[in-house]
Enzyme design. Sequence first.
Site, mmCIF file in Angstrom:
data_model
loop_
_atom_site.group_PDB
_atom_site.id
_atom_site.type_symbol
_atom_site.label_atom_id
_atom_site.label_comp_id
_atom_site.label_asym_id
_atom_site.label_seq_id
_atom_site.Cartn_x
_atom_site.Cartn_y
_atom_site.Cartn_z
ATOM 1 N N LYS A 47 17.499 -6.614 -5.476
ATOM 2 C CA LYS A 47 16.891 -7.499 -4.626
ATOM 3 C C LYS A 47 16.793 -7.050 -3.179
ATOM 4 O O LYS A 47 15.778 -7.429 -2.402
ATOM 5 C CB LYS A 47 17.318 -8.875 -4.615
ATOM 6 N N TYR B 142 21.788 -7.226 -9.632
ATOM 7 C CA TYR B 142 20.830 -7.821 -9.047
ATOM 8 C C TYR B 142 20.543 -7.868 -7.370
ATOM 9 O O TYR B 142 19.505 -7.626 -6.992
ATOM 10 C CB TYR B 142 21.139 -9.181 -9.395
ATOM 11 N N SER C 297 15.365 -12.116 -3.404
ATOM 12 C CA SER C 297 16.095 -13.207 -3.668
ATOM 13 C C SER C 297 17.226 -13.318 -2.184
ATOM 14 O O SER C 297 17.721 -12.253 -1.666
ATOM 15 C CB SER C 297 17.015 -12.916 -4.721
ATOM 16 N N ASP D 234 5.270 -4.969 -19.807
ATOM 17 C CA ASP D 234 6.823 -4.891 -19.524
ATOM 18 C C ASP D 234 6.831 -3.912 -18.037
ATOM 19 O O ASP D 234 6.151 -2.820 -17.909
ATOM 20 C CB ASP D 234 7.271 -3.920 -20.551
#
Length: 247
Positions: free
Chosen positions: A159, A155, A142, A63
Amino acid sequence: MKLLEGRNAIVTGSAQGIGLAIASVLARHGASVVVSDINAEGARLAAADLKAQGHQAISVPCDVTDEHAVDALVDTCRETFGTVDVMVNNAGITRDATMAKMTLESFRTVVDVHLTGAWLGTRAAGRAMRTQGRGSIVNISSISGKVGNFGQTNYSAAKAGIVGLTKAAARELAKYDVRVNAIQPGLIRTAMTAAMPPEVLARMVADIPLGRIGEPEDIAKAVLFLSSDLSGFITGTVTEVAGGRNM
Ligand code: NAP
């Protein structure tokens, strides 16, 4: 001569999707690969498949938000194969919602997996690589971190954070000949995009100058370049692999 002959690579989140494509391409180009994922059984099957194809591979469940597990992952690569030459911080999740509906927990979870995970991986691999005086770290960001996607404040923030992490780490590790670069994938054919309504997907593809959706291998080939000596004078960069979308 294969590009990564004699090199050893770790890929996080590589039981499936883009990570699996990265592990496969690096292995095909001569690397011994540590397939790592929170999904222990998926990682085991992926490593077994690579071995069946004649490659060197082991699986290590990890993890990426667990500091000790990430340190142990890097130690296992070194103890098994001798060195850690390539570290790809790829593991990721999404918990999309507009800010009006997003919980603090889902914000923190996404930032923890992507940004803290990439930081832990960069720190642990950086330690091993600076002792070796060689290494390449590739962080998967991303395009969402460049342009900000609706419903992805968690997100996109994580990113974009990976870009800052990559550049700062590149400065710190350059004197040890350790390079750190980031890749920003665009729309890639994975389980996530397969679940989209076809008309939504078609609209997005129409916006891609190269006229097609990306394949996981498109990302893997950019990782291969950044992992190998072909990119020996490249560090602290962000490579967009998005077919020209959002250029
Ligand atoms: P994916 O198919 O969901 O694969 C991600 C893998 O990471 C899964 O096996 C997942 O396991 C694992 N993972 C999740 N949390 C983890 C943790 N805490 N520690 C270790 N492993 C963990 O995703 P993908 O589409 O291949 O994406 C790979 C990377 O590319 C991600 O960083 C993503 O943000 C980035 N990216 C993807 C696209 C795209 O279009 N697909 C575009 C831009 C960027 P579980 O399945 O068990 O959760």
